[in-house]
Each structure stands twice: as structure tokens, then as C-alpha cells.
Design a protein around this motif. Sequence first.
Motif, PDB file in Angstrom:
ATOM      1  N   GLU A 198      20.347  49.295  89.569  1.00  0.00           N
ATOM      2  CA  GLU A 198      21.800  49.053  89.544  1.00  0.00           C
ATOM      3  C   GLU A 198      22.224  48.224  90.748  1.00  0.00           C
ATOM      4  N   ARG A 199      21.618  48.510  91.900  1.00  0.00           N
ATOM      5  CA  ARG A 199      21.974  47.735  93.087  1.00  0.00           C
ATOM      6  C   ARG A 199      21.617  46.255  92.899  1.00  0.00           C
ATOM      7  N   ALA A 200      20.557  46.010  92.126  1.00  0.00           N
ATOM      8  CA  ALA A 200      20.158  44.623  91.866  1.00  0.00           C
ATOM      9  C   ALA A 200      21.102  43.959  90.854  1.00  0.00           C
ATOM     10  N   GLY A 201      21.861  44.778  90.087  1.00  0.00           N
ATOM     11  CA  GLY A 201      22.821  44.179  89.146  1.00  0.00           C
ATOM     12  C   GLY A 201      22.656  44.611  87.698  1.00  0.00           C
ATOM     13  N   MET A 202      21.652  45.468  87.423  1.00  0.00           N
ATOM     14  CA  MET A 202      21.508  45.966  86.043  1.00  0.00           C
ATOM     15  C   MET A 202      22.671  46.900  85.724  1.00  0.00           C
ATOM     16  N   GLU A 203      23.202  46.799  84.505  1.00  0.00           N
ATOM     17  CA  GLU A 203      24.222  47.768  84.077  1.00  0.00           C
ATOM     18  C   GLU A 203      23.536  48.883  83.302  1.00  0.00           C
ATOM     19  N   MET A 204      24.218  50.033  83.264  1.00  0.00           N
ATOM     20  CA  MET A 204      23.652  51.173  82.521  1.00  0.00           C
ATOM     21  C   MET A 204      24.735  51.728  81.623  1.00  0.00           C
ATOM     22  N   GLU A 205      24.413  51.953  80.363  1.00  0.00           N
ATOM     23  CA  GLU A 205      25.373  52.608  79.471  1.00  0.00           C
ATOM     24  C   GLU A 205      24.663  53.734  78.742  1.00  0.00           C
ATOM     25  N   ALA A 247      20.928  48.458  80.399  1.00  0.00           N
ATOM     26  CA  ALA A 247      19.971  49.437  79.868  1.00  0.00           C
ATOM     27  C   ALA A 247      20.773  50.494  79.106  1.00  0.00           C
ATOM     28  N   LEU A 248      20.294  50.838  77.928  1.00  0.00           N
ATOM     29  CA  LEU A 248      20.952  51.851  77.095  1.00  0.00           C
ATOM     30  C   LEU A 248      20.096  53.102  77.118  1.00  0.00           C
ATOM     31  N   GLU A 249      20.722  54.216  77.499  1.00  0.00           N
ATOM     32  CA  GLU A 249      19.954  55.458  77.648  1.00  0.00           C
ATOM     33  C   GLU A 249      20.699  56.599  76.959  1.00  0.00           C
ATOM     34  N   LYS A 250      19.975  57.379  76.163  1.00  0.00           N
ATOM     35  CA  LYS A 250      20.682  58.459  75.460  1.00  0.00           C
ATOM     36  C   LYS A 250      20.691  59.768  76.247  1.00  0.00           C
ATOM     37  N   ARG A 251      19.808  59.883  77.264  1.00  0.00           N
ATOM     38  CA  ARG A 251      19.739  61.127  78.020  1.00  0.00           C
ATOM     39  C   ARG A 251      20.063  60.862  79.490  1.00  0.00           C
ATOM     40  N   VAL A 252      19.036  60.894  80.329  1.00  0.00           N
ATOM     41  CA  VAL A 252      19.245  60.642  81.764  1.00  0.00           C
ATOM     42  C   VAL A 252      18.266  59.577  82.230  1.00  0.00           C
ATOM     43  N   PRO A 253      18.631  58.813  83.274  1.00  0.00           N
ATOM     44  CA  PRO A 253      17.701  57.806  83.786  1.00  0.00           C
ATOM     45  C   PRO A 253      16.416  58.479  84.265  1.00  0.00           C
ATOM     46  N   GLY A 254      15.290  57.860  83.944  1.00  0.00           N
ATOM     47  CA  GLY A 254      14.003  58.434  84.350  1.00  0.00           C
ATOM     48  C   GLY A 254      13.163  58.827  83.147  1.00  0.00           C
TER      49      GLY A 254
END
Length: 308
Positions: free
Chosen positions: A72-79, A32-39
Motif C-alpha cells: 500500500e505504501r508503494a501505491g497498491m490499492e486494496m478492496e 488487489a481484491l481480497e475476500k478475507r484478510v491480507p496475507g
Amino acid sequence: MAKEYDLVIIGAGPGGLSAGLYAARSRLKCVALEKRVPGGQITDTERVDNYPGFPDGVLGVELGQLMHQQAERAGMEMEYAEVTSLTLEGNSKRVATTEGGYLAKAVIITSGANPMKLGVPGESEFTGRGVSYCSVCDGPFFTGKPIAVVGGGDSAVEEGDYLTRFASQVTLVHRRDELRATKVLQERAFSNKKMDFRWNTVVEAIRGSSVVSALELRDVKTGQKATLEVPAVFIYVGLRPNIEFLNGLIKLDSGGHIAVNLWMETQVPGIFAAGDVRCNSAKQVVSAAGDGATAAIAAERYIKEWRP
Ligand code: NAP
């Protein structure tokens, strides 16, 4: 070199994080690509009272963090990066960002929406100096002072009510004589002694010198003008979908939302859209989360059949 994934998710709001949870549990390599904060947008609201499973409500920031942890615990990456373009390379999708490129078999767009502007004189000039679109961020600066909120939807009414924790008085300025907001929010606002309402009224200009000092108002029925002296105005007049990076790649509706079918498929095979950015969205946290799950299930099916 572009990083390669089965699935790239653009935006980590409730739609994106739910899509990531489902995709990771299907053992797709996904980021998942996020420019600010998760949520996403829920982090701009203090409390979410209508997400099932939280009978006493939950802080917006906390719900975002919990969804992030679970995905994330399931395995999704975050950048953390801002997406600048989405293009096709054969059956692959190239996602360009401020931090580098990604190549994916499928993409889910959950880029959400941003607050719309009023478009009146003084609005841009005083943004950050009394004009705000985020009560959680800026409300505490106006403790003990009277302030204004513009709009009549869920955002204006809910955030207006929240702002009474800080402000001495919140005047809600609405262009009609009836609110659009959900009834439970209306009831809360009408019974809040620190809220008052200027009906059939529009803001014509925001005045001040270095910071906001007043709003110029006009009654749309009588034409009568008035000045409301406040050091702050919080503007909640709707949402505009975040689709700038698409550059015409995908069909949009007249409001700029991405056209999808019931599986969240756009007209481009392998590109899906979910949550507030898609057409006909209910624009609720729970519906965005549902959309994200649907899109991930559809993306998994697409990826199974994918050929370069
Ligand atoms: P909205 O529902 O589109 O309401 C926008 C409000 O601003 C309307 O009252 C509209 O007036 C007014 N408005 C629009 N343009 C204006 C202008 N130029 N000048 C003055 N007033 C103007 O937007 P929202 O409140 O941000 O909500 C967006 C979506 O998110 C909705 O689907 C909402 O249900 C959802 N949401 C849900 C929650 C929740 O569940 N707690 C919280 C926030 C948002 P009119 O009424 O006259 O059109």
C-alpha cells in the motif's frame, strides 16, 4: 460503472501482495481484491519459520500485515470483495465481484487454495462443532483436552505440533507409515511428547451428538477398526485451488491448478497466475512471493504494449 485499472490482482496473499508491490513501484494503477484478510493462508497459521529475513520466525498474521503495508505504501490499492467472475471484453478483462465490477488491461490471479475435505460422514455436520481446518482459530477451544489431526504433510505435522500448546495430547492419524512433511517438522513432531501417531489409519466417520465425541478409525493394513474418543479433529489433507470464478476461461491441470509458463502467463494474453493456484507451485510463502513479482514484471511488459 466498472472501476478502471491497469492491473487487477485477485487475492491478497503473499503472491498478490508481492505482485501489488512490484506493480505499484512500476507506477501501474493497480488494486488487489481480497475476500478475507491480507496475507491469505498464512493468517491461518501461527508462525512462519521459513520466510527469509526473519531468523526467529514471524507470526503469520504479522507477515500478512507487513506485506500489505509495504504494497500500500508503494501505491497498491486494496478492496475487500469476493470475485464472482472473470471475463474478456476485447483486450480488456472484466472482474465481477460481490461489491461491484472492475475493468483492467491485465489480471494476476493469486487466489490461493482452500483446505480439502476428508469426505467422511459427520465432517460437514460437525464443521465448527469439533471439526476444524484452522488450528489458530479453533485450537484454544480445546485446551487441556486430547484431540486428533488428520494428514501427514507439512500442514498436519506443523499444526499438530502447534496444537500441543493447548491440547493435552494430539493424535496424528495418517494413512501411511511415513510422513510427507519436511524433515525438520517431522523431527519436531517426533520429539514432542504430547504427540502420538496412528499409522496406516484412515478416519471412516466422525461421530457425536451436538458436538464431536469420537472418530471411527480403520487400519488400512489389517482392516481392524477402532474408536478414538476426542472432542475435536483438525483436518489437513491437502489444498484445493480457488478457481470457481473462472468458469472454464483458462486451461487448468488435472488438479484444477492454472497452467502457466515461467513468466506466470496463462494461455489468455494479459491474464497471469501466481502462487498456490498455479500448476507446479512449490506452495511456499517465499515461492508465492517470487511468483507474484514475476507475474507483475510480465504484466507490466504486457500493459506497455496493450491496445483496446
Ligand atoms: P499435502 O502436502 O498435499 O499433504 C496432504 C496429506 O494428507 C498427505 O500426507 C496425504 O497423505 C494426506 N491425505 C490426502 N488425502 C487424504 C485422505 N483422503 N485421507 C487421509 N489422508 C489424506 O498438503 P499440505 O500439508 O496441506 O501442504 C500443501 C502444500 O503447502 C505443500 O506443498 C506443503 O509443502 C505446503 N506447506 C508448507 C508449509 C511450510 O513450509 N511450513 C506449511 C504448510 C503447507 P499421503 O502422504 O499418503 O499422500
